[in-house]
Structure formats: C-alpha cells, structure tokens
Scaffold this active site. Structure first.
Site, PDB file in Angstrom:
ATOM      1  CG  ASP A 322      -2.137  -0.784   0.919  1.00  0.00           C
ATOM      2  OD1 ASP A 322      -2.693  -1.052  -0.287  1.00  0.00           O
ATOM      3  OD2 ASP A 322      -2.518  -1.533   1.941  1.00  0.00           O
ATOM      4  CG  ASP A 359      -4.177  23.087   8.619  1.00  0.00           C
ATOM      5  OD1 ASP A 359      -4.490  22.204   9.223  1.00  0.00           O
ATOM      6  OD2 ASP A 359      -4.102  23.103   7.212  1.00  0.00           O
ATOM      7  CD  GLU A 363      -2.502  17.006   4.222  1.00  0.00           C
ATOM      8  OE1 GLU A 363      -2.886  17.025   5.438  1.00  0.00           O
ATOM      9  OE2 GLU A 363      -3.053  16.068   3.697  1.00  0.00           O
ATOM     10  CG  MET A 401     -11.625  28.518   1.038  1.00  0.00           C
ATOM     11  SD  MET A 401     -11.455  29.756  -0.121  1.00  0.00           S
ATOM     12  CE  MET A 401     -12.827  30.790  -0.076  1.00  0.00           C
TER      13      MET A 401
END
Lengths: 700, 191, 585
Positions: A322, A359, A363, A401
């Site tokens: 994977d 955030d 990412e 966003m």
C-alpha cells in the site's frame, strides 16, 4: 524492537528446563518423529548393551572403548534434543508471558440485546458478571476503563483507548471503535478510558492469544512443505548409510578371510561410522531451525499462523505494498512555495505559514515547517510582530479552503485551498489570477503532487506544492528487493498520473492506481496464474478477499477481525514496511536448513578418512596411508566431533545464517564457500584437535 | 489391461520384425554386395585353402615364425571359438608366473637377445585373438627369425615394415604388425 | 602418455561435440513431431504401425498409464528373449546347432537385454543361435534403448509442460525413437563397420587350416581353426549406439570381428556417447532453454574427463606383476613404442591396435554410460584404472549414462542439487520453473537409494555365500573387486565386468537378473512419477531470485553433489577393493 521485553528473564532457568527436556524427549515415541535421531537412539541402545557385555568380559572390543563411544552416542541424541528443547523453551517463555494475561478474568456479559444502542452505557441491570471462560461466540460484553478485555471480539458500540502492550509490546494506547477498520479487540488487553460493547468472536481457548500460545510453544507446529521434503532427503541419506554400514560387515568378513589376517569390523565401530555418516547435524537441528524461524517472527512482533506461511514468505515473488504508510509517509507534505509573478517568495511563505498556524493537519504542519526551514520564518515572530488579533478560518467541505483573518492596523486576509476553490474566490472578488499561477498548478498536478493556491487580500500570491513524501531509505530497500528478484508493486487509490510519479520516485517495479479491492484481488490472481507467489498487507475488511487470496498475507493488528482472519500473519506493530523483513526471515529459515544440510553432508568426507583406516587396520594395514591426520583415537574423536558440532551449531540454528540481500547466484556462492567448503575442512581440524586433546589427557 | 495388451503385442511384433529381421537382412544384403570379403571374415586363402582370417590371430610357437600376442583363450591359444582375456588382476601372482614363462620362452628361443622385451609379447591380449604385435615386438624378434631362416636381418626388417599398419590418418590407434600376414609372407620367400 | 595419445583424446571430444548439436536438434524435431528429412520415407511406415496396432497417435497418457504400458511392453520383450533361448535348438537360423540355453542363464540374459544392461554370462559365439542373436538380442538392443529414451522424453515433457496430467504417448515415443533415430543411425554405422572388416553373414563358422599347428591343453594337436562369424555388424552398431554393450562374441569389442581397426574403435567409442550427449541438446531444445542442456553436458563432460585422467594415468603405469614375472626370468620390459622414458604401461588384456590410450578411453566411456561393451579386459586393469570405471558405474550411470536413462538419472541429481542449493538461497527450490517439493524428493531419494541398496546388499550376500565367493577368480582384494564390480554392473545396468568372475552360475544368473530388474524399473517408474507430477505444476517465471542452473557455479555444485553422493555411498566398499589393492601394490 521490544525484543528485550520478550527475552526470557531467566536464561539459566531456560537452559535447565531444556536440559531436563532433552532427557524427556528420549522417549522413543517422540524420537521416532525424527528418523535420523531415532536411528542414533536405537544404535545407542545397541552399543550400551555391547558395553554391558564387554563389562562382563565377553566384549567384542575393550569395555572402555565401547563405553566411551556409547557415552558420546547418547550425547549426540541429547544434544539434538537439547537444541529442540531450547528452541521450544524460548517459544514457551514467550507463550508464558502471553498466557499471564490469559488468566481467567471476569466478564460483564450483557444479557439483553435491547440494552444496547443509543450511544449510552447499558444500565447495570442488563449486566451479569461471569467468568471469562463462560463467554461463547456471539455473546456480547461490556468493557470499561480499567477492565481487562476477556475475549477476542468485534466492537459493536463505543470508542475506547486500549492498552495492547500485552500483545504488541507497544505501550502507547490505541483507539478502538465500532465500525470501520479498528473494531477488533484482543482478549488480554486493557481498556484505559471510555467503554465499549464487544461481540465475542471466538470461544474460550480458540482466541487469538490461544492460537499464538499454541504456535510459539511449538505444540501445534506442523512440518512445513520444505521441511518435509528435506526430511525425506535426510531419511534417504540415512537409509543409504544404514545400507553402507550394514554391508560393511560382510565385506570385512570376506576381506579378513581372504587376507588371512585381522579381525572383522566390530559392531561398535560400525555403529560409530553410521552415526558419523548419517546427517545428525542437520537432523538434530532441523526442528530447532523451524521453531526458531517462528520465534524470529515473533521477536519482530509478527505472529505467523503457520510455519507454512513463514516458509512461503521466503518464496515471495511479488510484494503488493500500500502506498500510504508503507511507501510514503502517511501524509502529503509541502515541498515548495511557487510565488506568482512579482511576489516576493518570502511574502508567500509568510502568508502561507500564517494561514496554517492553526491547521493541525499534517499538511498544515508541514507548511509551517517548510517556511521555517526555507526562509527562517517562525510562527511566533508573526505573533509577536504587533498588536494583532488573529482569527483562523477552518477548512470546511463547503468552502474547501482555510485561512486566517488578521485584524490590526491593517487587515490581512489569507486563504489557501484547492486551486479551483481559490480561483473561484479570487475571481469572485474581481481579481484575475495570473498565468504564472495557472502554469504552476498544472505543473504540480502533472508531477503527481497536490497544488494549493494561496490568496492574500483577494489576490493569488502563489502556489504551495504538496506532495507525497517517500520514506527515507525505502528506495534502497526496493532496489535490494529487485536484486533479490522480488517485484514490488505499489497499490494506491490515486490517479494514474500521481501514482506513476510516486512509483518512479520510490523505485517500485509497478503500480496499481485507482485500486479497488476487486482490482487488487484480480491483480493477485493474475500474478498467481503466472506462477508467482504474492505477499500483501492489509487492514480493512475490504482487504479480506485479497488477503485470503494472497500467498503471504499480513494483517495489521489494528485491522478488522475479517482482515485478521483472512491473513496468515498478523503484525502486532501494524507496520506495513515489515513485509520486507518477513520475506527476509522466510528466506533465512530456508537458507539455514540448506546451509546446515550442506555442512552436515560435507563433514562425512573427513569422517571417512578418520574411521575407515582405523576400522580395517587389522585386516589391511596398508589403508593406514589414508589416516593422514595421524589420529590415535580416530573413531572416538570422530564420534565426539559429530556430537559436539551439534552444540556448536545451535546458535546458528536459532539465529539463522546471516542473510544479505543478494542475487541467488551470489548467495549460493557465499553459502557454498562457508558451509560446503567449510564443511569439508572443519571436521579435519576438529577431529584432529579432539584427538590431540584425547591423547593429551591420556585417554588413548 | 487387455486394451494395453493388443497394441503392445502388435507393436512389439512389428518392431521385432523391423529391427530383428529386416534390419539385419538389409545390412547383410548391402554388406555381401559391397564388401563380400570383409563381411565374410576377411579370410586369407593360400593355395586354394583357407589358412585363417586376416583379423584373427593364430598361435605361433616355432622360433622361425614371428610370435604373436600371448593368448589366454581356453582349449588352446588363439581359440577363435572362445575369445577372451586372462582376466588376471594386477596383483595376482599368477600373472607374474605367466609372464615369467613367456619371457623364459622368448629367451629359450633366442638366448642371445637381452634387449628389453616389448610388453605386448609378455601380456595376453584382451580378445585372445589379437592378430597384431607392435613394430617394437616384431623388431625384437627380427634377429631370431632372420637367423633361423637364413635371411638377412635387413630383409626381415623390410618385411616387417612392409607389414606394418600405420595409425589411421596418422592419428588413430597404434602402429602394428599383422603377424599372420607377416609369417605367410616369410613362408612364401623360402623357409 | 604420449602426445599421440593426447591428440586422439582431443580428436575424440572434438568430433563428439561437433555431432551432438545436429543430432540433438534432429531428435528434438522427432520428439516434437516436426517434419524432418526422413519424414517422407518413414512417416508411411510409422502410420501403418499405428493403424495395425489400432492406436491413436494423438492420444496422450498420464504417468501411471505410461508406466504400465512401458512395463507390459518390456515384459513381452522378456518373454521373447527367454523363449528364443530356451527353444533355439528347434528354431531356424541355427547353423552351428546351438542347444537350448539353461533356464537361469536364459532368465539372466533376458533380464539383461530388456534392461539395457547386456551383461553376458554366456559366451556368444558358443551359446546363441543366429535367430536368438537377431530376433532376441538385436531386437532388445533397439527396444531397451528406445524404452530409456521414451522415459526420458516423458520426463522432459514434465519439465516443459505445465498444468497437465499427460506426459506423452509411450507407443509413439517407442516407434519414433526406433524408426527415426535408432534404425537410420545403425544402418549407416553397420555398413561403415563392415567396410572395415566387421563380419555380416548368415553362413556357418569358417574353418581354416592353421599355418602352424598347436597343442590344446590336453596335449592334442590342433590343426584347424574354427572361426565363428554371423550377423555381427548389424548388432554391433546398435549395441554401441543404444548403450547396450552386449557383444556378439565373448571378447566383445576387443574381438577383431567386432572391432577390427582403430577407425572402428574410434567410431564405436563415438557411438557410445553420441546419443546420450545429443539428448542433452534435445533436452535444452525441448525445455526451451538450450543453456540448460549445455550445462548438463558440461557437468557430464567434466566428470568424464576427471575419471579419464585417472584411468589413463593408471594404465600407463607398469603392471607390477608383469615387471616381476619378467624380472624372475631375468628380463626387463619395454613399452609398445620406442619412446624413451615412458613406463611400458599395462598391456595385459589389451589389444595392440588400440594401445593403452584407446583402451582406457573406451573403459571410461563405456562405464560412464551404461554401455558396458569393452575393448580391453577391465579385470586386468591397474587397481586405480579399475577403480575409475567402477566408480563411474557407482555415480549412477549419469555421466552421459544410458541412452535416455543417463539423462533422466542426471536430472534426478540436478533435482537434488537444486533442492539443497535452492534452500541455501532461501527459496523453495525450483528447476526450469518447476518447484521441487516432497514428491520429487521422495522419488529422487528412491532413485539414488535403489542402486546403492541393490549393489551393496547384492555384493554383501555374494561375499558371505559359498556360491558367491566361488565366483571370484583372483585372490585377495581383487577377487572382492570382481564381485563388487559384477553387482555394480547389474545394479547400474552397465553390463561390463571384471570378467574373470565366473558368473554363469545359477546364483549369479538369478541374483543378477533380479538386481538388473530393480536397477532399471525401480528407477524408471519413480522418474515417470516425477514427470507426471512436474507436468501438473505451474511454471514459475524466472527472476533474479531464481537460482540460475546454467552457470559454472551450479555446474560445479552439481558435479560435487554427484561425486559426494557416490563417494559417500561407496567409499567403504571401494576401500576394501581397488583402493587397498592399490595401496598394497
């Protein structure tokens, strides 16, 4: 990892136990399972009888000689038993630690099904506390913080953090919840927080841990196909040498008669020759090698459901891996800031970093890190740069966003998100997105990466390049695999473009993009139809068919019950990269058998040179020329060497021969040099040394 | 079983006829036409009588003849009906005895000849019918034969070299002298 | 050894290798049913045979049926040879008036010829009628050879095919082998032999007047020589080509009528290795990887050359008993050639026209293969000169080996070598893409075990029974070697002998017959079982993890396995025979 934890604390006890076991195993009913060693036991009984005869004064040879030979023949059997007992003992020690948590516990059985549901803990009146042994498949129980989970099962309701260190050796708690791929729990693990309702999937004594105990103890060990084939070959050799030695008596009778001098060969010498010739070295260590192979798996926190699976691992031609978690780090990471025309890269980086401070996705964090690494920007400096109030806008599926609104002397509004969303947003504010940004977006997408467009105050300032980051060292690993002749195939849900890019970067031989469980199954079947053996890892229920189809199927311990049922190995660490190690252990197991077989047979040459001249000295003194080692106690020395070599090789049997990822041709060359040529030479030296020692102590 | 037996019997019969009858008959036919003398045993005829085969050795014990290979055939030496060697092993004293007798016979026939004896005059041939000796073995006997026949040694040596068969293409086998042919030729030039 | 000797050996191998490829390619075409230059001539005959026999040439057999049919067919051969011998006195083509052969000798000879052993307890010129020689022995020379080749082709198909039960059709394999390969080669070869002096006639023995009368061992004067003749060339051709080895005459190819010139000697030696060598190439073609065929051929050749060196060296030494005998008569011994400094060499039991070099070469070739014909008497070889042929038989007749049987025996050693080597590289061993598993190992172990068992146990019985001991004609270890050689020859289906042994006795005839039977069919049937099992397997594609089986390393390993297995099995037995004889010399 965690090997130390699994290592039995009392090594001394282990050895003592193994020594006792060596004698227990002398039971002929047990010995007969190992034909080579059984023959040794039978002839040991024979020479023991001859020794008693000699003590009574009717011996065919001096009593001290028969006695010494007999003693060492028994040692030969015992040493072989010791090797097996030691290997089993190490397994048992691990089983013991597993069994500790299997001690009988209580279970909070839920008697009525209507008590379950609605996300609330069942009422007390629904619960009956019973012994864990009373639980049956299909029963439902409650486990709360502090409870020991009494049985294997599938969570039907609730979420809990569970300490699985008893099984995995990993102390960090894991989350278990109903539905999805993390719904299986294992008996013997402990709930740390919250509560779960679990449906029992195995009757007592048949649970996962029970099976593990059975396997590591060697109690349920079945001989593997290669072991059987090798066993046949070794039995063949044993029969050949039985014939060789048995017929030597008539030959010697004839020779003594025709030469007119000398006495025929004695039974004791024939027995000594026989035991030296039959492959006792590999015969004595064969089962230990097999058990140790399983053991090495367990030390790497992999539980193989059968020895057959371990062996098959060595044969694997194709690895299905994977992408996520195995080849790449789990998440995409920012690797580049591409500013729009006229924008300072630092400005872009700063804007992007600001937008990502809150955030917490990988990412997002990677963007903060990249800005720091590339431009020395630290989130704190932004904070400290004035009297600002920051308002973070989280990502939603509607806006697609996220960003930040900074209110201060002048307002700054930063947004980042998927290109189409940001472009829509920017153009909605009446601004134009520059061609540079469009080009950058296209380029990143084509390379398999993910572009994020950043807008500051309604203008597109640049693009962030997010991409899958291939794990360090993995490319070299795949190159190794390639040299070993193993084809690596990456499985991913990504589109073909992205998949191709990552495949190229990771150096896999092939990839399957936009993979569905059906496509995976089909791919396995195709490879198998072409005669290849396929290994794969999986954790989800939808992996189960493919796992069942694959020849070597490793389920993650975090996986679902169906996945674990379909697989033939479970990785307690849930580390998909471990597949590679599993292949190596499988190969090492076979190599150890092959190497010791070669060694064992090569040894015989020297033993002939030691024994034959001595055996026929009275009939044909001329054969003495063959005794170029000038041995005084040739026969005894050879027998002692034959016994001791078993003990010397126990560590090799338990640890396995050294494995290096090389092509088959190179591996063969190396092993032939070490175990073939070495096997030819070693006994010459060993027998000579033993003979010198025997001479020194005045035994002869 | 029966279903196997029928093809088995038929194929066995047909292949037997092909390989056991037709094949040897065809070879015989071709051989008798193309190489009649060789196919019938390379028989040497002298004065209308068969005196032997070029390929089959005969026993010569008369010193005025060249002697051939010692023969271990049963009955009598060079018995063509009982081809075979002595089969004496290299450590069998009987071999030494046999060699001693042969060496002694050679000396008795030619007491003055103290040259080393070529090994083929001391050892029995494999077939017991070896028609040849080595040129060395012939040369060893040349003096004796010349003396007893009143021929010059050169003449005898010339006869030997005339009857010496070379290696095939100078490569294969050994040089050899056909003893029967050499002795027959000796007889024709006078005794 | 002289330079001339080296050249002859070199030439031998050069010509052999030049012929292997074209013959091997031709045989591959035959077995794969492709057209070849003989098809127009032979195909009608072939089809007629199928028609008469009522068989469907396209219908294939699984291994069990193939094995059953093979046994039934060979049993018919046994009956025919046995019957012909027992009744030859009443049958035609018996100009010399031979009487019936004894039951035990008939049993032995029948078993000997159907098993491609061609051990001869009898003496051909004084025992067998022409009819028995032709319809019994010559036929079996063809059919036993064809049987071996058929079994080999079945095994090759097992490697070449996948996922099928069928390994070919025994009938067509037999018919094709006989018609396309054995008969044409024999036909050409026998004419060449006749041209050199090998006899081919149906006339009765010739009578000649001796040039010098001689005396028989009873003191009677002998004036005539009775020279046996017969259809010799046709039998010699196939006895060499089919690795049979059973001569027309007692002295076999030492007899001048079987082998009259150095050229026939060269060609007959070539014929011994020709088909076994060619089959290696055929194998390579049929499994789709010619390198595999060459690798096996290389292994065979290297072993052959190793043993050849020993035999040549040993035979070029002086025979100690010859030296002793000459010394006792006050003489010294010289060699065949005048070349100085070289030992005289051991000429006892050898023919002058072949010399020592060609005798040693023949002895090596005939025992490396299961041919067993001789052009010199092995019994009189030096101890190590005799050891080499004996040990070559002990290798399992796999160095070139019998036609078909040699390569299938070799492939079993390859399977064992691959198995152990495969384990050493950490994979389930595979050869030509076929995994080697328990059944293969079981059968391979049997194939190795059975010859060891029958040879050693047979010898053991013989050396402790009066009937067995009586066979030995030489004293000391050499007598034991004779018995060991006899049983090795039976077990290895070789047929050569330390011929001093008196083996035309009920004990040796019966024991030999039984051992030859086991040595043939208890090998061939496991081979067919392997073939059937392999054919059913999938083919594993080659990768870098696959053990390459065509490299020098693997060839070396294969050679080591063969030598070690044989050495370990037979060293004690050999130590008491040729080895101690050499050390005592």
């Amino acid at each position: 990892m965690e090997a130390a934890k699994r290592k039995p604390a009392a090594l001394k006890g282990l050895y003592r136990q193994a020594i006792i076991e060596s004698f227990v195993k002398l039971d002929p009913r047990k010995m007969v399972k190992n034909p080579v060693m059984f023959v040794v036991e039978v002839v040991s009984v024979l020479t023991t009888a001859l020794w008693f005869q000699a003590l009574l004064g009717h011996g065919e040879a001096p009593a001290w000689f028969i006695g010494n030979i007999t003693l060492w023949l028994w040692f030969t059997v015992l040493f072989a038993n010791f090797a097996e007992a030691l290997a089993e003992g190490r397994g048992k020690a691990q089983a013991e630690s597993l069994r500790k948590m299997r001690k009988e516990t209580t279970a909070k059985r839920i008697e009525k099904s209507f008590c379950i549901g609605g996300g609330v803990r069942p009422e007390e009146r629904c619960i009956k506390v019973v012994s864990s042994t009373e639980l049956r498949k299909g029963d439902v129980f409650l486990a709360e913080a502090g409870d020991l989970i009494p049985s294997d099962g599938e969570i039907v309701e609730g979420v809990a953090s569970v300490n699985e260190s008893a099984v995995t050796g990993e102390s960090a708690p894991v989350i278990r919840e109903s539905g999805g791929d993390r719904s299986a729990v294992t008996g013997g693990t402990t709930v740390l927080s919250d509560w779960i309702i679990v449906k029992v999937t195995a009757d007592p004594g048949e649970g996962f841990i029970d099976r593990m105990i059975g396997l590591v103890e060697g109690a349920k060990r079945k001989k593997t196909p290669n072991e059987i084939a090798l066993g046949i070959l070794l039995s063949g050799f044993t029969i050949i040498f039985l014939v060789v030695c048995a017929t030597l008596l008539p030959y010697s009778l004839y020779s003594a008669h025709s030469a007119g001098t000398g006495t025929p060969i004695t039974i004791t010498v024939l027995v000594a020759l026989l035991v030296c010739l039959i492959p006792t070295t590999i015969g004595g260590l064969l089962s230990a090698i097999g058990i140790a192979g399983m053991d090495r798996m367990i030390r790497r926190n992999v539980i193989a459901m059968s020895g057959r699976a371990v062996e098959a691992a060595g044969d694997v031609d194709v690895l299905l891996l994977d992408k996520t978690g195995t080849i790449t780090l789990g998440n995409r990471q920012a690797v580049e800031f591409i500013p729009a025309g006229g924008i300072d890269p630092v400005e872009l980086a700063e804007a992007t970093q600001l937008s990502s401070l809150a955030d917490e996705t990988p990412e997002g964090r990677s963007i903060v890190v990249l800005a720091k690494e590339k431009y020395g920007l630290r989130g704190e400096t932004v904070h400290a740069s004035g009297d600002h109030s920051m308002h973070f806008i989280p990502f939603t599926a509607q806006t697609r966003m996220s960003g930040v609104d900074i209110h201060g002397s002048e307002d700054t509004i930063i947004r980042k998100g998927a290109p189409d969303a940001i472009i829509l947003y920017v153009e909605g504010l009446g601004n134009k997105v520059s061609d540079g940004v469009h080009t950058a977006v296209d380029k990143i997408a084509r390379s398999g990466g993910t572009p994020l467009v950043v807008a500051k105050n309604g203008r597109a300032v640049g693009v962030v390049h997010l991409k899958d980051v291939v794990k360090g060292g993995i490319k070299e690993r795949f190159a190794e695999m390639h040299r070993m002749g193993i084809k690596t195939v990456m499985i991913t849900g990504d589109n073909p473009v992205t998949a191709a890019a990552i495949a190229a970067e990771a150096g896999v031989d092939d990839f399957l993009a936009e993979a569905t469980p059906e496509a995976k199954l089909k791919l396995i079947r195709e490879y198998q139809a072409g005669g290849r053996l396929v290994a794969m890892t999986g954790d989800g229920t939808n992996d189960a068919p493919a796992l069942a189809q694959a020849d070597v199927a490793v389920a993650m311990n975090t996986g679902t019950q169906p996945a674990r049922e379909a697989a033939n190995m479970v990785d307690l660490d849930s580390n998909p990269t471990k597949l590679i190690e599993i292949v190596e252990i499988g190969k090492q197991l076979l190599m150890t058998r092959g190497a010791l077989t070669t060694f064992s047979i090569s040894n015989d040459v020297a033993k002939y040179f030691a024994i034959i001249p001595a055996a026929f000295a009275s009939t044909y003194p001329a054969l003495g020329i063959l005794n170029f080692m000038h041995l005084n106690a040739a026969i005894l020395s050879a027998v002692i060497f034959n016994a001791i070599i078993i003990v010397i090789l126990i560590p090799v049997a338990l640890k396995g021969v050294k494995y290096r990822p090389l092509s088959a041709a190179l591996l063969l060359r190396n092993n032939l040099l070490i175990y073939g040529v070495g096997g030819l030479l070693a006994p010459f030296i060993g027998i000579k040394l033993i003979d010198m020692a025997l001479t020194a102590v005045g035994l002869v | 079983m029966i279903d196997m037996l029928k093809p088995a019997v038929i194929i066995f019969t047909l292949l037997s006829i092909l390989t056991g009858i037709i094949y040897p008959l065809v070879v015989t036919g071709i051989a008798q036409v193309a190489f009649p003398s060789k196919a019938n045993g390379s028989i040497v005829v002298k004065d209308g009588r068969a005196v032997g085969s070029e390929l089959i050795g005969q026993s010569f014990t008369d010193p005025k003849y060249f002697w051939g290979r010692p023969s271990a055939t049963t009955g009598f030496p060079d018995n063509a009906m009982a081809s075979g060697g002595s089969n004496l092993g290299p450590t069998n004293p009987a071999l030494a005895d046999a060699v001693k007798a042969r060496a002694a016979a050679l000396i008795a026939a030619d007491p003055g000849n103290r040259l080393p004896v070529p090994v083929d005059l001391l050892t029995a041939s494999g077939s017991g019918l070896d028609p040849h000796i080595s040129p060395a073995a012939a040369m060893y006997q040349a003096g004796r034969v010349a003396r007893l026949r009143g021929l010059s040694e050169d003449k005898v040596k010339e006869l030997i070299s005339r009857n010496t068969e070379e290696r095939w293409l100078g490569l294969l086998g050994e040089e050899r002298v056909n003893v029967l042919k050499l002795n027959l030729e000796l007889d024709t030039i006078g005794r | 050894m002289s330079g001339q000797g080296w050249i002859q050996i070199g030439l031998y191998f050069i010509v052999l290798f030049a012929l292997i490829k074209p013959l091997g390619a031709y045989m591959a075409r035959v077995y794969q049913g492709e057209r070849n230059f003989l098809t127009p001539v032979i195909s009608p005959v072939e089809k007629l045979i199928y028609l008469l026999a009522g068989i469907n040439a396209e219908e294939e057999m699984d291994w069990k049926r193939y094995a059953k049919v093979l046994l039934v067919f060979n049993f018919l051969g046994f009956l025919a040879v046995y019957g012909l011998q027992r009744f030859q006195a009443h049958l035609p083509l018996n100009p010399a008036g031979m009487s019936a052969v004894s039951p035990d000798s008939s049993f032995n000879t029948a078993m000997s010829f159907i098993t491609n052993t061609n051990w001869q307890g009898y003496s051909g010129e004084s025992t067998m009628s022409y009819l028995t020689q032709m319809l019994g022995l010559t036929v079996q020379n063809f059919l036993s050879a064809a049987t071996g080749m058929a079994a080999l082709v079945a095994l090759i198909r097992g490697f070449a095919r996948h996922s099928t039960k069928n390994i070919g059709n025994f009938w067509t394999d037999m018919v094709k082998t006989t018609l396309y390969i054995l008969i044409p080669l024999s036909l050409v070869f026998s004419i060449v032999l006749v041209s050199q002096g090998v006899v081919q006639t149906f006339s009765k023995p010739k009578t000649a007047t001796l040039v010098q009368t001689t005396k028989d061992d009873k003191g009677n004067t002998v004036t005539e020589q009775v020279i046996p003749v017969g259809p010799v060339a046709s039998q010699i051709a196939i006895k060499q080509l089919g690795t049979n080895g059973g001569g027309f005459f007692n002295a076999n190819s030492a007899h001048p009528f079987e082998n009259p010139t150095p050229l026939t000697d060269f060609l007959e030696m070539l014929a011994i290795l020709l088909i076994p060598g060619g089959l290696c190439y055929t194998f390579g073609v049929m499994v789709g990887d010619k390198r595999q065929g060459w690798a096996i051929l290389a292994a065979m050749t290297i072993i052959l050359v190793m043993f050849l060196a020993v035999t040549e060296w040993a035979e070029h030494q002086n025979n100690p008993m010859v030296a002793r005998g000459a010394a006792e008569a006050g003489q010294t011994v010289a060699g065949l050639s005048s070349a100085a400094g070289l030992p005289a060499g051991n000429m006892e039991g050898k023919e002058v026209r072949f010399g020592i070099t060609n005798s040693a070469l023949w002895a090596t070739a005939t025992t490396a293969t299961s041919n067993g014909s001789v052009n010199s008497m092995h019994d009189s070889f030096m101890p190590l000169g005799g050891l080499a042929p004996l040990l070559l038989i002990h290798l399992g007749e796999v160095v070139f080996g019998g036609v078909g049987s040699g390569l299938y025996g070799m492939l079993v050693f390859v399977i064992i070598a691959v198995f152990v080597a495969g384990l050493m590289v950490g994979r389930t061993p595979e050869y030509l893409g076929k995994k080697v598993e328990a059944l293969e190992m079981k059968m391979a172990s049997l194939v190795i075990l059975i010859p060891v068992f029958i040879i050693l146990v047979g010898t053991a019985i013989a050396v402790v029974t009066p009937a067995g001991i009586a066979g030995a004609s030489n004293p000391g270890p050499h007598g034991y070697s004779e018995i060991l050689y006899a049983f090795s020859s039976f077990g290895g289906n070789n047929g050569s002998a330390f011929a001093g042994i008196n083996a035309d006795t009920p004990f040796y005839n019966t024991a030999g017959g039984i051992i030859m039977y086991f040595g043939r069919y208890f090998i061939a049937i496991p081979i067919l079982a392997i073939a059937g099992n392999l054919a059913g397997k999938k083919k594993v594609p080659v990768s870098a993890g696959t053990l390459p089986t065509h490299t020098p390393l693997f060839i070396g390993w294969l050679i080591s396995v063969i030598l070690i297995v044989a050495a370990l099995s037979f060293f004690p037995a050999l130590a008491l025979g040729p080895i101690v004889e050499h050390l005592m010399m």
